[in-house]
Design an enzyme around this catalytic site. Structure first.
Site, PDB file in Angstrom:
ATOM      1  N   GLU A 206       0.842  -1.211   0.000  1.00 23.75           N
ATOM      2  CA  GLU A 206       0.000   0.000   0.000  1.00 23.75           C
ATOM      3  C   GLU A 206       0.873   1.255   0.000  1.00 23.75           C
ATOM      4  O   GLU A 206       0.740   2.133   0.862  1.00 23.75           O
ATOM      5  CB  GLU A 206      -0.988  -0.002   1.180  1.00 23.75           C
ATOM      6  CG  GLU A 206      -1.983  -1.139   1.079  1.00 23.75           C
ATOM      7  CD  GLU A 206      -3.215  -1.020   1.967  1.00 23.75           C
ATOM      8  OE1 GLU A 206      -3.270  -0.120   2.825  1.00 23.75           O
ATOM      9  OE2 GLU A 206      -4.132  -1.850   1.794  1.00 23.75           O
ATOM     10  N   GLU A 346      -4.699  -8.858  -0.100  1.00 19.43           N
ATOM     11  CA  GLU A 346      -5.507  -8.539   1.090  1.00 19.43           C
ATOM     12  C   GLU A 346      -6.942  -8.400   0.615  1.00 19.43           C
ATOM     13  O   GLU A 346      -7.226  -7.596  -0.287  1.00 19.43           O
ATOM     14  CB  GLU A 346      -5.067  -7.217   1.739  1.00 19.43           C
ATOM     15  CG  GLU A 346      -3.760  -7.312   2.483  1.00 19.43           C
ATOM     16  CD  GLU A 346      -3.404  -6.033   3.228  1.00 19.43           C
ATOM     17  OE1 GLU A 346      -4.313  -5.294   3.667  1.00 19.43           O
ATOM     18  OE2 GLU A 346      -2.188  -5.776   3.363  1.00 19.43           O
TER      19      GLU A 346
HETATM   20  O1  AHR Z   1      -5.233  -5.632   7.031  1.00 26.66           O
HETATM   21  C1  AHR Z   1      -5.161  -4.448   7.762  1.00 26.66           C
HETATM   22  C2  AHR Z   1      -4.504  -3.317   6.977  1.00 26.66           C
HETATM   23  O2  AHR Z   1      -5.275  -3.028   5.868  1.00 26.66           O
HETATM   24  C3  AHR Z   1      -3.152  -3.622   6.402  1.00 26.66           C
HETATM   25  O3  AHR Z   1      -2.124  -3.422   7.301  1.00 26.66           O
HETATM   26  C4  AHR Z   1      -3.052  -2.658   5.271  1.00 26.66           C
HETATM   27  O4  AHR Z   1      -2.253  -3.130   4.236  1.00 26.66           O
HETATM   28  C5  AHR Z   1      -4.486  -2.448   4.859  1.00 26.66           C
HETATM   29  O5  AHR Z   1      -4.818  -1.131   4.753  1.00 26.66           O
END
Ligand code: AHR
Length: 537
Positions: A206, A346
Site C-alpha cells: 500500500e 488482502e
Molecule cells: O489488514 C489491515 C490493513 O489493511 C493492512 O495493514 C493494510 O495493508 C491495509 O490497509
C-alpha cells in the site's frame, strides 16, 4: 472491459414461481423461489490454484502476539511457541500460502530486529497499530517454522517505505543463500543451515498510503530500484510482487505501468512477477448487529470485486501487449509477451469495531458471523470464476484480525464461520473451473462457482438474500451425474457466530441433494452456503 464474460444472465423460465414456504429451520419463514443454474462442465475457465485460498498474518492486534504466537514458556499448549490449536486448525484447513509481516507493518519492519537470541532482540514500537511495544520474539525463523508446521508457502512482504534496497536484498540472501556468505552463515548460526527458499517477495505494501504515501510514479521508480537487487540466491528464483491499487483504482495501475513499462522496454528495470490489488468490503455495523440493509450493501460489493479483477487484468494485459511491441527482425519473430500476474493479497470484510473488544482482544479484532461466512464464500466464488486471471489471493487476516478464520484468546481457540466457508470451498483446489450461469446476475443474485476433475464436479452455491429461500434446479450441459453429496452452512440468524463460550454454533451439516441424470436439485435457505460434490457418469 466492464463486462463479466463468465457470468451470462439468461431469462428465468416462465415456470419460475414465487410462493411462501416455511424453511426447515425453526422459527423462520421466507418466501421461496425457483433458481435455475446451468453448469457447462466442458467450458473451461482455468485451473483453480490453491493459492487463491491464501492467508495473511500481520503484526497487528493479536494476530501474531497472543494469537498465533504464545511464546515458548507459555502455559498455553504450544509447539516451540506456536499456539498448538491454531496450528492444528490451520494445517487441517490447508492454508496454501501465508503473507507476513504486513500490511502497513511491513513498511516499518526491519527484519534484523527479529533474528538472533530472543533476549537480545530490540523492543520496537508498532507505530501503525497502537504504538505498543513488541519484543520481536516472533521473527523470520519463527515465521518460517510456522509455515512449515501448517504446510504453507511463505510470502515475505519487504519494506520499501522506510527501508533500503540493501535491507531487502540482504533479507533475500539471508533466507535463500545456501551457505558460505556471512548472511547464510548467520542464518545457520541462528538455527537453520538449510536455506528457507522463500519464493514470494512483496516489494512494499500500500505504497499509495501507509507504505510511504507515494504517487504511482514515485512508487514505480522505487520499485525499479529495490527490485534490481532482489536476486536469485541459491536455487530459488524470487517472484516479486509490486503494490497494486486500492480496489479497482485504474489511475494507480495506469500511472504505475506507464512509468515502469517504457523503462523496462529501454532495458532499465524489470516488470514485477505479480501485481497486488487490495479489496476490502466495508461494513457499516459491528459484526453481530448487522442490519439487513447494511448486510445487503456489503454483500453487493463482491460484484465490484469481480469487476475490478476483470478491469485490472485487462489493463495489465493491454500495457503488456503494447510493451511487447510489433514483430521484430527479418523473420518477424514476435517477442514473448512479458507476464505480470494479478494478486489480491488482502481481501475480506472490514466491519465496525467494538472499542471494548479491541481493548480486550487487540486492534481490529472482529467476530465472524454467518454473514461473514457468506461474504467469504462469495469472494472465493469470484476467484474461482476468474481463475484464469488470478494468481494468488490472501484473506485478511488469519487470526483475530478482521475477516479471520481462527479466533484465539488466552487458552481459547476456535474456528470462525469463515473458516468453514474456506473448508467447504477446498474441494475446488487444483480442479478446472468451468462456466456456471445463473438466472440472476445482479449483485445479490445466487452466487455460484463450479469446477471439475477426474469425473468429479464440485459446486458452491451461495444465497446472499435474507428474504428468499432458494429452490435450486441445476442443469448440467453435456454431462450426467450418478450421485451427489452436499453440506450446508446455515444459521437462521445471520448475525450468529462461534464464540469462546459457544464455539460450535455455526458448523457445516450434511444437506440433501437430489441427483437425476443431468438435473441436480437442492434448497438454499436465506444467507447460506452449500457445497456440492457430484460424481459424473
Ligand atoms: O489488514 C489491515 C490493513 O489493511 C493492512 O495493514 C493494510 O495493508 C491495509 O490497509
Amino acid at each position: 472491459m466492464s463486462t463479466l464474460p463468465t457470468r451470462r444472465s439468461f431469462a428465468l423460465g416462465a415456470g419460475a414461481t414465487l410462493f411462501a414456504a416455511l424453511t426447515s429451520r425453526k422459527g423462520f419463514s421466507a418466501p421461496s423461489q425457483q433458481q435455475r443454474v446451468v453448469v457447462h462442465p466442458a467450458v473451461e475457465i482455468g485451473t483453480v490454484s490453491p493459492l487463491l485460498h491464501g492467508s495473511f498474518a500481520e503484526h497487528l492486534g493479536s494476530c501474531i502476539y497472543g494469537g498465533l504466537w504464545v511464546g515458548r514458556n507459555s502455559p498455553i499448549p504450544n509447539i516451540n511457541g506456536h499456539r498448538r490449536q491454531a496450528v492444528d486448525y490451520l494445517k487441517a484447513l490447508g492454508v496454501p500460502v501465508l503473507r507476513w509481516p504486513g500490511g502497513c507493518f511491513a513498511d516499518d519492519y526491519h527484519w534484523r530486529d527479529g533474528i538472533g537470541p530472543p533476549a537480545r532482540r530490540p523492543q520496537s514500537v508498532n507505530i501503525h497499530w497502537g504504538n505498543y511495544v513488541e519484543d520481536n520474539s516472533f521473527g523470520t525463523h519463527e515465521f518460517i517454522e510456522l509455515c512449515r508446521l501448517i504446510d504453507a508457502e511463505p510470502y515475505l512482504a519487504g519494506n520499501v517505505g522506510s527501508g533500503t534496497p540493501r535491507e531487502l536484498r540482504d533479507w533475500v540472501e539471508y533466507c535463500n543463500y545456501p551457505s558460505g556468505s556471512s548472511l547464510a552463515e548467520e542464518r545457520a548460526a541462528n538455527g537453520s543451515r538449510e536455506p528457507f527458499r522463500v519464493r514470494y517477495w512483496g516489494v512494499g505494501n500500500e505504497n499509495w498510503g501507509c507504505g510511504g504515501n507515494m504517487s504511482p510514479e514515485d512508487y514505480a521508480s522505487e520499485f525499479r530500484r529495490f527490485v534490481t537487487y532482489v536476486r536469485t540466491f541459491g536455487d530459488t528464483r524470487p517472484f516479486t510482487i509490486a503494490c497494486g491499487p486500492n480496489g479497482n483504482d485504474v489511475e494507480w495501475t495506469r500511472r504505475f505501468m506507464e512509468t515502469i513499462g517504457p523503462n523496462v522496454v529501454r532495458g532499465r528495470g524489470v516488470f514485477p512477477s505479480g501485481y497486488a490489488m487490495h479489496f476490502y468490503s466495508n461494513g457499516r455495523d459491528v459484526p453481530t448487529k448487522f442490519t439487513v440493509e447494511n448486510m445487503q450493501e456489503q454483500l453487493s460489493s463482491f460484484a465490484r470485486l469481480e469487476q475490478g479483477i476483470v478491469v485490472q487484468r485487462g489493463l495489465l494485459d493491454s500495457y503488456l501487449q503494447a510493451f511487447a511491441g510489433p514483430p521484430r527482425g527479418p523473420s518477424g519473430i514476435v517477442p514473448p509477451r512479458p507476464q505480470v500476474h494479478l494478486l489480491i493479497d488482502e481481501w475480506g470484510v472490514w466491519d465496525r469495531m467494538i472499542p471494548e473488544e479491541e481493548k480486550r482482544y487487540g486492534r481490529l479484532w472482529m467476530q465472524s458471523t454467518q454473514r461473514s461466512a457468506v461474504a467469504a464464500a462469495m469472494g472465493l466464488n469470484v476467484f474461482h470464476r476468474q481463475a484464469d486471471k488470478l494468481y494468488m489471493c490472501n484473506i485478511a487476516q488469519t487470526v483475530n484480525v478482521l475477516h479471520s478464520v481462527v479466533l484465539a484468546h488466552q487458552d481459547n481457540c476456535l474456528r470462525t464461520t469463515s473458516y468453514y466457508a474456506f473448508q467447504m470451498q477446498k474441494p475446488h483446489r487444483c480442479k478446472t473451473a468451468v462456466r456456471a450461469e445463473t438466472g440472476d446476475s445482479s449483485p445479490l443474485g445466487i452466487s455460484v462457482s463450479a469446477s471439475r476433475k477426474d469425473g468429479e464436479l464440485v459446486l458452491t452455491l451461495v444465497n446472499p438474500k435474507h428474504d428468499l429461500h432458494m429452490k435450486v434446479n441445476c442443469a448440467l450441459v453435456g454431462a450426467t451425474a450418478v450421485s451427489g453429496q452436499a453440506q450446508l452452512l446455515y444459521h437462521p440468524d445471520f448475525n450468529a457466530c462461534n464464540s469462546f463460550e459457544n464455539p460450535d454454533v455455526v458448523t457445516p451439516k450434511p444437506h440433501p441433494v437430489s441427483v437425476a441424470g443431468a438435473g441436480v436439485a437442492l434448497e438454499l435457505p436465506p444467507i447460506s452456503i452449500a457445497a456440492v460434490s457430484l460424481k459424473l457418469a
